[in-house]
Design a protein around this motif. Structure first.
Motif, PDB file in Angstrom:
ATOM      1  N   TYR A  27       0.916  -1.119   0.029  1.00 42.95           N
ATOM      2  CA  TYR A  27       0.052   0.009   0.178  1.00 42.95           C
ATOM      3  C   TYR A  27       0.961   1.286   0.107  1.00 42.95           C
TER       4      TYR A  27
ATOM      5  N   LYS B 207      -7.509   2.656   4.475  1.00 44.41           N
ATOM      6  CA  LYS B 207      -7.669   1.620   3.676  1.00 44.41           C
ATOM      7  C   LYS B 207      -7.150   0.224   4.219  1.00 44.41           C
ATOM      8  N   THR B 208      -5.917   0.360   4.653  1.00 46.76           N
ATOM      9  CA  THR B 208      -5.371  -0.711   5.312  1.00 46.76           C
ATOM     10  C   THR B 208      -5.964  -1.365   6.481  1.00 46.76           C
TER      11      THR B 208
ATOM     12  N   GLU C  77      -9.374  -3.031   5.039  1.00 46.21           N
ATOM     13  CA  GLU C  77      -9.044  -4.146   4.431  1.00 46.21           C
ATOM     14  C   GLU C  77      -8.335  -5.341   5.149  1.00 46.21           C
ATOM     15  N   LYS C  78      -8.308  -5.045   6.501  1.00 40.73           N
ATOM     16  CA  LYS C  78      -7.584  -5.767   7.585  1.00 40.73           C
ATOM     17  C   LYS C  78      -6.177  -6.114   7.549  1.00 40.73           C
ATOM     18  N   VAL C  79      -5.652  -5.491   6.634  1.00 38.55           N
ATOM     19  CA  VAL C  79      -4.048  -5.594   6.653  1.00 38.55           C
ATOM     20  C   VAL C  79      -3.248  -4.951   7.495  1.00 38.55           C
TER      21      VAL C  79
END
Length: 205
Positions: free
Chosen positions: A137, A172-173, A176-178
């Motif tokens: 990312y 966003k991370t 999206e569970k990153v």
């Protein structure tokens, strides 16, 4: 493996420009053995702070450089402007590229976490697994852990093109569970996030 020394210098609210000018002149003829990598100033978080980053091929040079500064009658060439100063040595996570000079920001988020006792090893394990997916990312400048001090600590540094990019990517991370690294949060005792901008003479900017 390159090790790092991070030095935070607090100056008076109206003394930043004078401090940077003095620092630049001092660094041009610096007696330190470490490689000068970055000089950033705080923009969000605790203000009137300067962060200096030096890299070391020989870890024994770090305490030698500290003694050079401590015993100086004019630390960093700006002794009359220093309100407070803190410094510590760090080892980077295995497998990460070294910090090198270049245009990477100009917005740098520096996150410092204090860990609970016994939390360093599981935190390093969690980060080792998570760095690859998260770096898809945005670039990670470095992740490092303190090798001195009273409590285990980690520092991770993220460069961004703008504040908006930082907020968008982080949201966003998380969505999206990153992020955050799975298994890491239970070991955190305290967290601090600061935004820094590079001085005009900073190698990493």
């Amino acid at each position: 493996m390159l090790r790092y020394n991070l030095t935070y210098i607090t100056v008076p609210p109206t003394g930043m420009q004078k401090a940077l000018s003095g620092l630049q002149a001092w660094l041009e003829t610096s007696p330190l053995k470490g490689k000068f990598l970055a000089c950033w100033t705080s923009e969000i978080g605790e203000l009137s702070r300067i962060l200096l980053v030096h890299g070391y091929d020989v870890i024994a040079d770090i305490p030698r450089d500290r003694e050079t500064v401590i015993y100086s009658d004019n630390p960093f060439g700006i002794g009359d402007l220093i309100v407070s100063m803190e410094t510590d040595a760090y080892t980077p996570l295995n497998g990460l590229p070294e910090i090198i000079a270049g245009e990477m920001g100009p917005v740098f988020e520096v996150r410092t976490y204090k860990l609970k006792p016994g939390g360093l090893t599981p935190t390093l394990d969690a980060w080792t697994k998570a760095v690859g997916p998260r770096s898809a990312y945005s670039k990670l400048l470095s992740f490092m852990y303190a090798v001195g001090g009273e409590v285990p600590r980690i520092v991770h540094i993220w460069p961004y093109k703008s504040f908006d990019e930082r907020f968008a990517i982080r949201a966003k991370t998380v969505a999206e569970k990153v992020w955050p690294p799975a298994g890491a949060p239970p070991h955190l005792a305290a967290m601090r996030s600061e935004i820094f901008l590079p001085a005009s003479f900073s190698p990493v900017r």
